[in-house]
Enzyme design. Structure first.
Site, PDB file in Angstrom:
ATOM      1  N   ASP A   1       1.092   5.038   8.106  1.00 40.84           N
ATOM      2  CA  ASP A   1       2.526   5.287   8.294  1.00 40.84           C
ATOM      3  C   ASP A   1       3.155   5.855   7.036  1.00 40.84           C
ATOM      4  OD1 ASP A   1       2.500   4.164  10.871  1.00 40.84           O
ATOM      5  OD2 ASP A   1       2.494   2.150   9.989  1.00 40.84           O
ATOM      6  N   HIS A   2       2.419   5.764   5.945  1.00 37.42           N
ATOM      7  CA  HIS A   2       2.990   6.181   4.656  1.00 37.42           C
ATOM      8  C   HIS A   2       2.030   7.174   4.014  1.00 37.42           C
ATOM      9  CE1 HIS A   2       4.332   5.970   0.463  1.00 37.42           C
ATOM     10  NE2 HIS A   2       5.461   5.510   0.906  1.00 37.42           N
ATOM     11  N   PHE A   3       1.979   8.427   4.450  1.00 34.00           N
ATOM     12  CA  PHE A   3       2.815   9.007   5.489  1.00 34.00           C
ATOM     13  C   PHE A   3       1.883   9.534   6.560  1.00 34.00           C
ATOM     14  CE2 PHE A   3       4.983   9.358   1.451  1.00 34.00           C
ATOM     15  CZ  PHE A   3       6.238   8.868   1.737  1.00 34.00           C
TER      16      PHE A   3
ATOM     17  N   VAL B   1      -0.554   8.077   1.168  1.00 34.11           N
ATOM     18  CA  VAL B   1      -0.498   7.747  -0.263  1.00 34.11           C
ATOM     19  C   VAL B   1      -0.102   6.286  -0.417  1.00 34.11           C
ATOM     20  CG1 VAL B   1       0.076  10.064  -1.136  1.00 34.11           C
ATOM     21  CG2 VAL B   1       1.923   8.526  -0.482  1.00 34.11           C
TER      22      VAL B   1
END
Lengths: 158, 129
Positions: free
Chosen positions: A33-35, A40
Site C-alpha cells: 500500500d506504500h505505495f 518503499v
C-alpha cells in the site's frame, strides 16, 4: 504480538551504543500500500526502528527498570528511499541519560550509504509528569519482550 | 572567562530554535516558552539537556524550572499560590521576573514566569559562578 521493527542487534555496548538491523521484505503487507506499484519503507517506520534500537539501549542501561517512552523526535532527516531487499542498519548512541530522561543520537544506513539521522528524547515516565500514576508493571519492557531480547544477547553484558 | 549576557542570549536563542523548531525572530526576551513559543512539558527536559551541553554546566532537577512546588498543598490554595508558596517559588527562581505574577499568583499563570529572559538570567548567573 509485539510491534517490532528491528530484526536483531549486531552490536550492543551497555549504556553507550547499539546497532540493529532490519531486512526489508516484500512479504510485509504494508509495502503493497506504500505505495501500490512502488514499494518503499515508510519513513515513520524507520523512525520506529530507531526508537526501538535506542529505546532498548536506554532501557537496558537501567536494567529495564524504567518505563522508557518516546517523548520527542528531536530531528529526523532522510536522504534516500529504502526498497524491498535492502537491509537497514540502525546505530544509536546515548548522548545523555538522567533520572527523568535520555537523549540519543542515531545514524541510519543502507549498505553503508547514509539513509537518515534520527535523534530522540525518551522519558522515564515514572519520574516525570508528576502526579500522574502509571500501572506498576513495566508495560514497555514486558517479560515477553525481554526474553526475545535475550536471544540477541542483550542485557547480559554487564 | 565568564560570558557576557549578550553572548549567553545568542546561544540560548540557538538552543530554543533547535529545541522548539521556532524561527529566531520569534524569540524575544519576554517571550514565554509555553504561551509564545509552544513548548510542551518534554521540551523543558530537552532544553535543559541542550543548555547543559552548550554551556558545559550542570542543571540540577528543579533548579531552572521548579515543578515540585505545585505538588505541595501548603503552597497552593484554590488554584492560587499561598504567600508561603510564592515566597518559596521566588526563592527557587531568583532568575525570574515576578512583577506581573505576584499581583495575581494563579497557578495557571505560572507558565508566564518561564520566559526566554528567565533562561538567560539563569545561565548568565550560572556561568559567572
Amino acid at each position: 504480538m509485539r510491534w517490532i521493527w528491528i530484526d536483531k542487534f549486531i552490536d550492543f555496548e551497555s549504556g553507550v551504543r547499539a546497532t540493529a538491523i532490519k531486512n526489508v521484505s516484500l512479504a510485509e503487507e504494508h509495502l503493497h500500500d506504500h505505495f501500490p506499484g512502488y514499494p518503499v519503507m515508510p519513513a515513520s517506520l524507520i523512525i520506529e526502528g530507531m526508537a526501538q534500537t535506542a529505546g532498548i539501549l536506554v532501557g537496558e542501561a537501567r536494567n529495564f527498570e524504567e518505563k522508557v517512552i518516546l517523548a520527542k523526535v528531536k530531528r529526523a532527516v532522510f536522504r534516500r528511499e529504502v526498497r524491498p531487499g535492502e537491509r537497514i542498519t540502525y546505530e544509536a548512541t546515548i548522548d545523555q541519560v538522567t533520572e527523568e530522561a535520555a537523549v540519543t543520537t542515531g545514524r541510519v544506513t543502507v549498505e553503508g550509504e547514509e539513509l537518515a539521522q534520527i535523534d530522540i528524547v525518551f522519558s522515564h515516565i515514572d519520574n516525570n509528569l508528576s502526579g500522574l500514576e502509571f500501572p506498576k508493571e513495566n508495560f514497555v519492557f514486558t517479560d515477553d519482550f525481554k526474553s526475545l531480547l535475550q536471544s540477541y544477547n542483550v542485557g547480559r553484558g554487564k | 572567562m565568564a560570558m557576557t549576557r549578550d553572548e549567553v542570549y545568542s546561544k540560548v536563542k540557538e538552543v530554543l530554535v533547535d529545541a522548539l523548531g521556532v524561527d529566531d525572530d520569534e524569540i524575544k526576551e519576554n517571550a514565554t516558552l509555553i504561551g509564545d513559543l509552544g513548548a510542551e512539558s518534554i521540551d523543558f527536559l530537552d532544553i535543559v539537556f541542550r543548555l547543559e551541553k552548550t554551556f558545559s554546566i550542570k542543571i540540577p532537577k528543579g533548579e531552572l524550572f521548579p515543578d515540585d512546588i505545585l505538588q505541595n498543598p501548603e503552597f497552593v490554595d484554590q488554584g492560587k499560590m499561598t504567600a508561603k508558596g510564592l515566597a518559596q517559588l521566588k526563592e527557587a527562581m531568583p532568575h525570574a521576573d515576578f512583577t506581573e505574577f505576584e499581583a495575581n499568583p494563579e497557578v495557571d499563570a505560572m507558565p508566564s514566569l518561564f520566559t526566554v529572559k528567565t533562561i538567560v538570567n539563569y545561565v548568565t548567573h550560572k556561568t559567572a559562578a
